[in-house]
Write a protein that holds these residues in place. Structure first.
Motif, short mmCIF file in Angstrom:
data_model
loop_
_atom_site.label_atom_id
_atom_site.label_comp_id
_atom_site.label_asym_id
_atom_site.label_seq_id
_atom_site.Cartn_x
_atom_site.Cartn_y
_atom_site.Cartn_z
N CYS A 170 9.51 33.11 25.49
CA CYS A 170 9.43 33.19 26.73
C CYS A 170 8.52 34.44 27.03
O CYS A 170 8.81 35.56 26.93
N GLU A 172 5.89 36.18 30.43
CA GLU A 172 5.78 36.50 31.62
C GLU A 172 5.41 35.09 32.52
O GLU A 172 5.90 35.05 33.63
N ASP A 173 4.68 34.27 31.92
CA ASP A 173 4.46 32.98 32.69
C ASP A 173 5.26 31.78 32.06
O ASP A 173 4.61 30.66 32.05
N GLY A 174 6.09 32.23 31.45
CA GLY A 174 7.13 31.08 31.02
C GLY A 174 6.93 30.82 29.51
O GLY A 174 6.35 31.66 28.78
N ALA A 176 5.36 30.11 25.57
CA ALA A 176 4.11 30.14 25.02
C ALA A 176 4.32 30.00 23.56
O ALA A 176 5.44 30.33 23.07
N GLU A 207 11.06 25.44 29.93
CA GLU A 207 10.77 26.02 31.32
C GLU A 207 12.02 26.72 31.98
O GLU A 207 12.45 27.79 32.31
N CYS A 210 13.71 29.59 29.79
CA CYS A 210 12.97 30.76 30.18
C CYS A 210 13.49 31.38 31.69
O CYS A 210 13.59 32.66 31.63
N SER A 211 13.47 30.55 32.37
CA SER A 211 14.04 30.73 33.77
C SER A 211 15.27 31.42 33.85
O SER A 211 15.77 32.50 34.48
N GLU A 214 15.25 35.21 32.44
CA GLU A 214 14.53 36.07 33.47
C GLU A 214 15.89 36.63 34.36
O GLU A 214 15.53 37.73 35.06
#
Length: 216
Positions: A170, A172-174, A176, A207, A210-211, A214
């Motif tokens: 995970c 910064e942009d989801g 990877a 996604e 990862c959300s 955060e």
């Protein structure tokens, strides 16, 4: 969500998928680079034989090892270490071959895979486990999805491209990929052969995971 997806979600939430953190021990530390190597089975040629019946004691042991593994990663209070679980799995491979569907059932076969997946401290053992798992998959006695995940795990550990795109972290942009995916145009065909959903569907699951990360 499938049971396989749930295993992946747990792994991601623990922050260890694709090597995002080092292999855990009971204190949550990375395994020491000077740790003794795992004793490896002295099998000159790996073959797989379908078991005649479920070994219930071995099944229960593997399920307990997985419970300890997950407790280590989620709360740091599991019994044993990755090194100890790897050593025990090496003994199991030497005695029984891969813990397959016919030997221990699907859930315990998944447990054996998870232990091998988390044996990053011993890449040579992971390669050996992959060979045993490959033989069992070829005999239709183990999960091709597990084989795909372990194949990618080993590749990522060596800094090489992935075949199936299973190993993500995970950012910064989801989500990877930990390393590039080889021939990404053909990855969905390879994933389908392994019984895995399309990469876009996997991305969607990641996604959401990862959300959630955060928020912690």
């Amino acid at each position: 969500m499938s049971r396989r997806a749930l295993v992946v979600v747990v792994t991601l939430l623990a922050g260890i998928l694709a090597g995002c953190a080092g292999p855990a021990d009971t204190a949550g530390r990375s395994a020491s680079a000077t740790a003794p190597s795992t004793p490896t089975p002295t099998t000159s040629e790996i073959r797989h034989e379908t078991a005649a019946a479920i070994d219930t004691a071995l099944r229960d042991e593997l399920l307990e090892m997985l419970a300890q593994d997950q407790a280590d990663r989620l709360s740091g209070d599991g019994d044993g270490t990755d090194q100890e679980r790897t050593e025990r799995l090496a003994e199991i491979l030497a005695e029984h071959g891969w813990p397959s569907y016919s030997l221990v059932g699907e859930e315990a076969e998944d447990a054996a895979w998870a232990i091998a997946q988390h044996s990053d401290h011993d890449p040579e053992f992971q390669q050996l486990a992959l060979r045993y798992l490959q033989a069992a998959v070829e005999a239709n006695d183990a999960s091709p999805g597990n084989l795909a995940y372990l194949t990618d795990r080993i590749a990522v550990g060596a800094g090489q491209p992935q075949e199936y795109g299973t190993q993500f972290g995970c950012g910064e942009d989801g989500p990877a990929p930990a390393t590039p995916i080889r021939d990404e145009a053909g990855v969905d065909a390879r994933r389908a052969d392994a019984g895995l959903p399309p990469l876009a569907d996997y991305y969607a699951e990641l996604e959401a995971v990862c959300s959630e990360e955060e928020q912690y």
